[in-house]
Enzyme design. Structure first.
Site, mmCIF file in Angstrom:
data_model
loop_
_atom_site.group_PDB
_atom_site.id
_atom_site.type_symbol
_atom_site.label_atom_id
_atom_site.label_comp_id
_atom_site.label_asym_id
_atom_site.label_seq_id
_atom_site.Cartn_x
_atom_site.Cartn_y
_atom_site.Cartn_z
ATOM 1 N N HIS A 1 0.904 -1.280 0.064
ATOM 2 C CA HIS A 1 0.011 0.135 0.045
ATOM 3 C C HIS A 1 0.869 1.393 0.004
ATOM 4 O O HIS A 1 2.067 0.977 0.265
ATOM 5 C CB HIS A 1 -0.967 -0.035 1.145
ATOM 6 C CG HIS A 1 -0.306 0.287 2.582
ATOM 7 N ND1 HIS A 1 0.643 -0.954 3.231
ATOM 8 C CD2 HIS A 1 -0.634 0.895 3.658
ATOM 9 C CE1 HIS A 1 0.951 -0.290 4.191
ATOM 10 N NE2 HIS A 1 0.064 0.610 4.481
ATOM 11 N N HIS B 1 1.148 3.730 1.858
ATOM 12 C CA HIS B 1 1.801 4.628 3.117
ATOM 13 C C HIS B 1 3.303 4.654 3.051
ATOM 14 O O HIS B 1 4.089 3.576 2.825
ATOM 15 C CB HIS B 1 1.602 3.971 4.465
ATOM 16 C CG HIS B 1 0.019 4.321 4.864
ATOM 17 N ND1 HIS B 1 -0.790 3.527 5.803
ATOM 18 C CD2 HIS B 1 -0.739 5.339 4.637
ATOM 19 C CE1 HIS B 1 -2.193 4.139 5.709
ATOM 20 N NE2 HIS B 1 -2.164 5.292 5.192
ATOM 21 N N ASP C 1 5.911 4.212 4.739
ATOM 22 C CA ASP C 1 6.898 3.470 5.539
ATOM 23 C C ASP C 1 6.605 1.955 4.693
ATOM 24 O O ASP C 1 7.440 0.904 5.103
ATOM 25 C CB ASP C 1 6.458 3.237 7.205
ATOM 26 C CG ASP C 1 5.026 2.704 7.349
ATOM 27 O OD1 ASP C 1 4.076 3.053 6.444
ATOM 28 O OD2 ASP C 1 4.708 2.255 8.318
ATOM 29 N N HIS C 2 5.850 2.147 3.810
ATOM 30 C CA HIS C 2 5.937 0.801 2.622
ATOM 31 C C HIS C 2 6.489 0.906 1.588
ATOM 32 O O HIS C 2 6.781 -0.069 0.646
ATOM 33 C CB HIS C 2 4.696 0.039 2.731
ATOM 34 C CG HIS C 2 4.264 -0.473 4.072
ATOM 35 N ND1 HIS C 2 4.417 -1.838 4.422
ATOM 36 C CD2 HIS C 2 3.760 0.298 5.137
ATOM 37 C CE1 HIS C 2 3.718 -1.829 5.940
ATOM 38 N NE2 HIS C 2 3.656 -0.744 6.126
ATOM 39 N N HIS D 1 -7.383 -1.915 5.647
ATOM 40 C CA HIS D 1 -6.419 -0.825 6.347
ATOM 41 C C HIS D 1 -7.048 0.637 6.158
ATOM 42 O O HIS D 1 -8.216 0.770 5.364
ATOM 43 C CB HIS D 1 -4.984 -1.082 5.629
ATOM 44 C CG HIS D 1 -3.752 -0.164 6.552
ATOM 45 N ND1 HIS D 1 -3.759 -0.120 7.744
ATOM 46 C CD2 HIS D 1 -2.838 0.419 6.116
ATOM 47 C CE1 HIS D 1 -2.929 0.567 8.145
ATOM 48 N NE2 HIS D 1 -2.405 1.070 7.058
ATOM 49 N N ASP E 1 -0.397 -3.972 5.969
ATOM 50 C CA ASP E 1 -0.951 -3.586 7.244
ATOM 51 C C ASP E 1 -2.642 -3.992 7.183
ATOM 52 O O ASP E 1 -2.978 -3.564 6.253
ATOM 53 C CB ASP E 1 -0.776 -2.205 7.635
ATOM 54 C CG ASP E 1 0.764 -1.556 7.346
ATOM 55 O OD1 ASP E 1 1.538 -2.472 7.424
ATOM 56 O OD2 ASP E 1 0.804 -0.363 7.917
ATOM 57 N N HIS F 1 6.038 -5.381 12.091
ATOM 58 C CA HIS F 1 5.417 -4.059 11.958
ATOM 59 C C HIS F 1 5.225 -3.492 13.352
ATOM 60 O O HIS F 1 4.263 -2.779 13.458
ATOM 61 C CB HIS F 1 4.339 -3.988 10.947
ATOM 62 C CG HIS F 1 3.711 -2.731 10.501
ATOM 63 N ND1 HIS F 1 2.810 -2.027 11.150
ATOM 64 C CD2 HIS F 1 4.366 -1.865 9.493
ATOM 65 C CE1 HIS F 1 2.496 -0.993 10.243
ATOM 66 N NE2 HIS F 1 3.489 -0.998 9.344
HETATM 67 ZN ZN LIG Z 1 -0.013 1.413 6.607
#
Ligand SMILES: [Zn+2]
Length: 302
Positions: A60, A62, A64-65, A140, A210, A268
């Site tokens: 996804h 976000h 941090d990914h 998510h 997530d 995570h």
């Molecule tokens: Zn996320």
């Protein structure tokens, strides 16, 4: 099957905590799963050969990914890569990457191929003669997929002493591996079971990050060899799961148990915690075979 954790933390990168990125080695492939900031450095630190990465799967959008992706795409160019790079990611990522490249007047010297995802049902997104990859729709705050990597049925194993004894020509080995009976040099039909052994069981890896606790994924990941399920929080902070749409270690373990997986790997982790042993202890109350991911840690599943 081998899994290397490059990063297993949520939100912001720290000196010793990298955001999500993993390398899955399966059937001669080296799949990169998520690409948080710092992934290039982690690849170097863990001695992963850049040229072996041909497929990248992004869960996804976000940061941090995927914030490490533009850097990696650019580095591949500087390394004079020529082979195709396939990126499987939610719709929108192509626009982001192409805009970043356009504004810096850069381009890749290799074919950069985007496979944009927007389905809400599990779909087959990659397949060859050895493996297949399916999406795992997750719940998510934004559109998110996990990924299920599955080995295809392995070949039967030839017993070299028995085939020699049975006087079977090498030209028929392929057929034997596929399970067929074959004729030997004297024209006698030899039954397959006499000269081969059962194939090794197939392995599978489900990556789920997530997501909020979601039993809808169970039929997709049922009986898989290894499940990586996010565990951002501990049970004492469960109330945070609803607004952030994340899971606790206990919830991850419940999914693992209900899906009858062999091994659960947690990760995570929220940066609010100092150590991660409590995650394992908590998950083990529900599902015994639980392991903790750690940046730089490699798991072998042979
Ligand atoms: Zn996320």
């Amino acid at each position: 099957m081998k899994l290397t954790i490059l990063g297993c933390h949520s939100a912001t990168p720290g000196i010793n905590s990298n955001p999500t990125a993993q390398i899955l080695e399966i059937k001669n492939h080296m799949f990169l799963i998520d690409c948080g900031e710092g992934t290039q450095v982690q690849l170097r630190r863990n001695k992963v050969k850049f040229s072996r990465i041909k497929h990248i799967f992004i869960s996804h959008l976000h940061g941090d990914h995927y914030f490490g992706l533009i850097g990696l795409v650019n580095t591949f160019s500087l390394l004079t890569r020529e082979t195709e790079l396939h990126i499987y990611a939610p719709k929108g990522l192509k626009e982001v990457i192409l805009l970043q490249m356009k504004l810096s007047s850069s381009w890749t010297k290799y074919p950069l191929i985007f496979h944009e995802l927007d389905a809400n049902e599990s779909e087959l997104i990659y397949e060859d003669d050895k493996v297949e990859v399916h999406t795992i729709p997750l719940k998510h705050r934004i559109y998110t997929n996990g990924f299920l990597f599955k080995e295809k049925k392995n070949d039967r194993k030839i017993d070299i002493n028995l085939v020699t004894e049975a006087n079977i020509d090498k030209a028929y080995f392929r057929k034997l591996k596929q399970g067929f009976d074959v004729e030997n040099e004297d024209g006698v039909l030899i039954s397959n079971e006499k000269v081969t052994k059962d194939p090794l069981p197939t392995k599978s890896y489900a990556f789920c990050s997530d997501t909020i606790y979601n039993e809808d994924i169970i039929p997709i990941i049922k009986d898989c060899t290894v499940l990586y399920h996010e565990s951002t929080f501990l049970d004492k902070n469960e109330s945070l799961c609803i607004p952030t749409k994340h899971s606790t270690a206990k919830q991850a373990a419940t999914i693992a148990k209900k899906a009858n997986v062999e091994t659960l790997i947690l990760g995570h982790y929220s940066t609010r915690y100092n150590g991660y042993d409590d995650f394992k202890t908590e998950a083990k109350t529900v599902f015994e075979n639980t392991l903790l991911s750690k940046d730089g840690k490699t798991f072998n599943f042979d």
